[in-house]
Write an enzyme that holds these catalytic residues in place. Structure first.
Site, PDB file in Angstrom:
ATOM      1  N   GLY A  22      -0.101  -6.947  -4.213  1.00  0.00           N
ATOM      2  CA  GLY A  22       0.041  -8.401  -4.172  1.00  0.00           C
ATOM      3  C   GLY A  22       0.940  -8.865  -3.049  1.00  0.00           C
ATOM      4  O   GLY A  22       0.902 -10.042  -2.663  1.00  0.00           O
ATOM      5  N   GLY A  48     -26.428 -28.206  17.954  1.00  0.00           N
ATOM      6  CA  GLY A  48     -25.382 -28.499  16.965  1.00  0.00           C
ATOM      7  C   GLY A  48     -24.004 -28.164  17.509  1.00  0.00           C
ATOM      8  O   GLY A  48     -23.011 -28.819  17.175  1.00  0.00           O
ATOM      9  N   ALA A  49     -23.964 -27.134  18.356  1.00  0.00           N
ATOM     10  CA  ALA A  49     -22.662 -26.722  18.889  1.00  0.00           C
ATOM     11  C   ALA A  49     -22.060 -27.821  19.770  1.00  0.00           C
ATOM     12  O   ALA A  49     -20.833 -27.956  19.845  1.00  0.00           O
ATOM     13  CB  ALA A  49     -22.811 -25.429  19.679  1.00  0.00           C
TER      14      ALA A  49
HETATM   15  C1  HXC Z   1      10.766   0.770  -6.302  1.00  0.00           C
HETATM   16  C2  HXC Z   1      10.292   1.905  -4.396  1.00  0.00           C
HETATM   17  C3  HXC Z   1       9.021   1.276  -4.311  1.00  0.00           C
HETATM   18  C4  HXC Z   1       8.687   0.348  -5.324  1.00  0.00           C
HETATM   19  C5  HXC Z   1       9.213   2.599  -2.628  1.00  0.00           C
HETATM   20  N1  HXC Z   1      10.341   2.720  -3.343  1.00  0.00           N
HETATM   21  N2  HXC Z   1       8.377   1.731  -3.220  1.00  0.00           N
HETATM   22  N3  HXC Z   1      11.141   1.645  -5.376  1.00  0.00           N
HETATM   23  N4  HXC Z   1       9.591   0.117  -6.307  1.00  0.00           N
HETATM   24  N5  HXC Z   1       7.520  -0.293  -5.290  1.00  0.00           N
HETATM   25  C6  HXC Z   1      11.495   3.563  -3.010  1.00  0.00           C
HETATM   26  C7  HXC Z   1      11.204   5.024  -3.129  1.00  0.00           C
HETATM   27  O1  HXC Z   1      11.454   5.447  -4.462  1.00  0.00           O
HETATM   28  C8  HXC Z   1      12.205   5.631  -2.166  1.00  0.00           C
HETATM   29  O2  HXC Z   1      13.474   5.648  -2.766  1.00  0.00           O
HETATM   30  C9  HXC Z   1      12.256   4.614  -1.068  1.00  0.00           C
HETATM   31  O3  HXC Z   1      11.778   3.390  -1.631  1.00  0.00           O
HETATM   32  C10 HXC Z   1      11.404   4.959   0.111  1.00  0.00           C
HETATM   33  O4  HXC Z   1      10.123   5.321  -0.364  1.00  0.00           O
HETATM   34  P1  HXC Z   1       9.354   6.610   0.144  1.00  0.00           P
HETATM   35  O5  HXC Z   1       8.168   6.771  -0.746  1.00  0.00           O
HETATM   36  O6  HXC Z   1      10.290   7.735   0.291  1.00  0.00           O
HETATM   37  O7  HXC Z   1       8.932   6.133   1.611  1.00  0.00           O
HETATM   38  P2  HXC Z   1       7.610   6.405   2.400  1.00  0.00           P
HETATM   39  O8  HXC Z   1       7.232   7.864   2.306  1.00  0.00           O
HETATM   40  O9  HXC Z   1       7.816   5.815   3.730  1.00  0.00           O
HETATM   41  O10 HXC Z   1       6.463   5.588   1.627  1.00  0.00           O
HETATM   42  C11 HXC Z   1       6.519   4.187   1.563  1.00  0.00           C
HETATM   43  C12 HXC Z   1       5.457   3.671   0.567  1.00  0.00           C
HETATM   44  C13 HXC Z   1       5.604   4.396  -0.789  1.00  0.00           C
HETATM   45  C14 HXC Z   1       4.070   3.877   1.174  1.00  0.00           C
HETATM   46  C15 HXC Z   1       5.681   2.155   0.422  1.00  0.00           C
HETATM   47  O11 HXC Z   1       6.976   4.363  -1.172  1.00  0.00           O
HETATM   48  C16 HXC Z   1       4.779   3.791  -1.855  1.00  0.00           C
HETATM   49  O12 HXC Z   1       3.567   4.033  -1.938  1.00  0.00           O
HETATM   50  N6  HXC Z   1       5.411   3.025  -2.749  1.00  0.00           N
HETATM   51  C17 HXC Z   1       4.785   2.427  -3.881  1.00  0.00           C
HETATM   52  C18 HXC Z   1       3.850   1.335  -3.433  1.00  0.00           C
HETATM   53  C19 HXC Z   1       3.264   0.592  -4.603  1.00  0.00           C
HETATM   54  O13 HXC Z   1       2.351   1.101  -5.276  1.00  0.00           O
HETATM   55  N7  HXC Z   1       3.839  -0.571  -4.929  1.00  0.00           N
HETATM   56  C20 HXC Z   1       3.402  -1.387  -6.002  1.00  0.00           C
HETATM   57  C21 HXC Z   1       2.195  -2.148  -5.452  1.00  0.00           C
HETATM   58  S1  HXC Z   1       1.565  -3.200  -6.651  1.00  0.00           S
HETATM   59  P3  HXC Z   1      14.628   6.663  -2.328  1.00  0.00           P
HETATM   60  O14 HXC Z   1      15.707   6.428  -3.304  1.00  0.00           O
HETATM   61  O15 HXC Z   1      14.024   8.016  -2.379  1.00  0.00           O
HETATM   62  O16 HXC Z   1      15.017   6.264  -0.937  1.00  0.00           O
HETATM   63  C22 HXC Z   1       2.252  -4.611  -6.251  1.00  0.00           C
HETATM   64  C23 HXC Z   1       1.898  -5.678  -7.180  1.00  0.00           C
HETATM   65  C24 HXC Z   1       2.355  -6.978  -6.667  1.00  0.00           C
HETATM   66  O17 HXC Z   1       2.958  -4.791  -5.346  1.00  0.00           O
HETATM   67  C25 HXC Z   1       1.489  -7.996  -7.268  1.00  0.00           C
HETATM   68  C26 HXC Z   1       1.925  -9.358  -6.888  1.00  0.00           C
HETATM   69  C27 HXC Z   1       0.893 -10.314  -7.334  1.00  0.00           C
END
Ligand code: HXC
Length: 510
Positions: free
Chosen positions: A170, A404-405
């Site tokens: 989102g 039309g354009a």
């Molecule tokens: C809490 C998070 C986080 C999250 C990352 N971190 N995403 N903490 N909530 N959503 C934290 C990790 O635990 C990690 O903590 C640090 O951030 C860095 O993450 P890494 O995974 O080590 O980094 P990287 O390898 O660069 O990968 C980045 C990433 C991956 C691709 C963003 O972290 C990831 O896939 N995260 C989850 C993405 C996700 O599914 N989000 C929810 C989407 S749904 P530490 O302590 O180790 O540094 C959504 C719904 C919204 O957003 C809807 C709104 C309408």
């Protein structure tokens, strides 16, 4: 007293370090700047005033109470760009991956509210793992609060998004509702669902870059308006864009000092149009020769290249340019170019930026893929956008304006204020060959007769004078004098007042 002052400084120092040195180094190792470094580069030196430096999350699940970093993963505040106020938020990937918690969202909402109240743009720097997983629905609620404010601010203050890291789920929808999205090549991604989910659901194997990298979104999807090589270039270019824009919808765009003669004559333009009507030429040459100091800022440069959308200045004042580009698909209108230009026209109209339209269009692109894709609706977007726009509209037809354009491209009939044509203009229902083949179908077997009919049609219609006789063209102008004519036209329209009838809102063909 000294101790108290020291405590403040110490606390600030801890806040400045975000997620700590290790994570800052990791950020740098990816070629990315930190959230704070980005804010510093975006704003005038020393102008940043921070809000909520010490705000922390309130989550107690999953042991979160043990780690409550000051600022909660987003830096917010205001500052200036070349002396003009902007609000900014910058997500800090070193703190919980820049993920959005309830409090993180509150910080963003605060500056969105202030921007609306005080009439200044919002620039969002996105670098986030999405919803803070530990907070669940509180985080989703936070997103929706931000979305609602994006919607309310649309057309009130300019909103610009920089994507400088992951932007998934989102989280993409807040940028999607802003006016402009810029990405950084190789380090930013936008997708609703990432490659892993895509594989599970559709069996497609795709990399993050292919699915939602800068190239995908600037060339294929048109979600993003531009892509830059690195963080520094992206931030510098956003500063340049802000210089073209008003601070809000009641303000005028800034007038920049200019050193270019408004009456500058460009003799080379007299030979811009090739002898052969089917030979293309580069419309950018005309834009460069019309603009103050040849300076322009292009939006969606890599998408639907058959139409150009850019900002220029004339006598120091911002003008939005929409121009058919004959070098690509002969400059025709199609689904993509109509959508691209319509959104640009609506942005200009919302923020009182006058529009210059440069026309060389052979018509709409024919074909099943266009019709099945809904070219009728998409073409109508551009027609609608031009027709509803009340800003000063100046149009120059350089060569073809067919069918039309012709109507769509800011014609007189859509309340064009000044509609000029070069002597090389051909304003007709269609090209001479196509027209002849329809109205003289009986002679199709006789090449000589067809050639004579075609010549006859060209002589009668392939010129600007039929339209000029009716007043659909205000004046036929020399190409060399285009800058002068157009500058004077806009100068005469500075006090233009035109209002559409009251309505709750229109129903543009979406
Ligand atoms: C809490 C998070 C986080 C999250 C990352 N971190 N995403 N903490 N909530 N959503 C934290 C990790 O635990 C990690 O903590 C640090 O951030 C860095 O993450 P890494 O995974 O080590 O980094 P990287 O390898 O660069 O990968 C980045 C990433 C991956 C691709 C963003 O972290 C990831 O896939 N995260 C989850 C993405 C996700 O599914 N989000 C929810 C989407 S749904 P530490 O302590 O180790 O540094 C959504 C719904 C919204 O957003 C809807 C709104 C309408």
């Amino acid at each position: 007293m000294k101790d108290i002052l020291k405590e403040l400084e110490d606390r600030r120092e801890v806040a400045r370090m975000g997620g700590g040195e290790r994570r800052i180094n990791a950020q740098h190792a990816k070629g990315k700047l930190t959230a704070r470094e980005r804010v510093e580069l975006l704003l005038d030196e020393g102008s940043f005033e921070e809000f909520d430096t010490f705000k922390a999350h309130r989550c107690t699940d999953f042991g979160m109470q043990k780690e409550k970093p000051a600022g909660d993963g987003v830096i917010t505040g205001w500052g200036t760009i070349n002396g003009r106020m902007v609000y900014v938020f910058s997500q800090d990937f070193t703190v919980f991956g820049g993920s959005l918690s309830e409090t993180h969202a509150e910080k963003i909402c605060k500056i969105q509210d202030m921007a609306m109240q005080n009439g200044a743009p919002v620039i969002g720097i996105n670098d986030s793992g999405g919803a803070r997983i530990q907070e669940g629905v509180a985080s989703l609620a936070g997103y929706a609060e931000v979305f609602q404010r994006n919607i309310m601010a649309s057309g009130v203050v300019p909103q610009i998004s920089l994507i400088m890291g992951p932007c998934a789920g989102g989280a993409v929808y807040s940028p999607a509702m802003t006016d402009f999205i810029f990405m950084v090549k190789d380090s930013s991604y936008m997708f609703v669902t990432g490659p892993d989910v895509v594989k599970t659901v559709t069996n497609e194997v795709v990399t993050a870059e292919e699915l939602g990298g800068a190239s995908t979104h600037t060339k294929k999807s048109s979600v993003a308006d531009g892509a830059f090589e690195n963080d520094i270039e992206a931030l510098t270019e956003v500063r340049r864009l802000v210089d073209f824009l008003p601070l809000n919808n009641r303000d005028k765009a800034p007038v920049r000092p200019f050193f270019d003669e408004p009456g500058r004559i460009e003799e080379s333009l007299d030979t811009l149009i090739p002898e052969n009507p089917n030979q293309p030429y580069d419309m950018k040459e005309l834009i460069l020769k019309v603009a103050d100091e040849g300076d322009y800022y292009e939006i969606q440069e890599d998408f639907a290249k058959n139409i150009i959308t850019c900002f220029i200045r004339l006598e120091g004042q911002t003008v939005g340019v929409v121009a058919n580009q004959p070098t690509v698909l002969a400059g025709c209108l199609d689904i993509d170019s109509s959508r691209k230009a319509a959104r640009f026209v609506r942005f200009c109209d919302a923020f009182e930026i006058p529009i210059l339209t440069l026309v060389d269009v052979p018509g709409f692109l024919p074909g099943t893929s266009q019709e099945y894709g809904g070219v009728i609706k998409h073409g109508a977007k551009l027609l609608f956008a031009y027709g509803e726009a009340t800003v000063p509209k100046v149009t120059v037809i350089t060569r073809k304006a067919y069918g039309g354009a012709y109507d769509v491209m800011a014609s007189k009939h859509l309340r064009g204020d000044f509609n000029y044509a070069w002597p090389t203009a051909e304003i007709a229902v269609m090209g001479a060959k196509g027209a002849t083949e329809i109205i003289h179908r009986a002679d199709l077997g006789d090449a000589e007769k067809i050639a004579a009919h075609t010549q006859d049609y060209e002589d009668r219609f392939a010129n600007p004078f039929v339209a000029a006789e009716r007043g659909f063209i205000d004046e036929v102008i020399m190409p060399q004098s285009t800058r002068k004519r157009v500058s004077r036209a806009f100068a005469s329209l500075r006090n233009k007042k035109l209002q559409n009838p009251w309505k709750k809102h229109d129903n543009i063909p979406l």
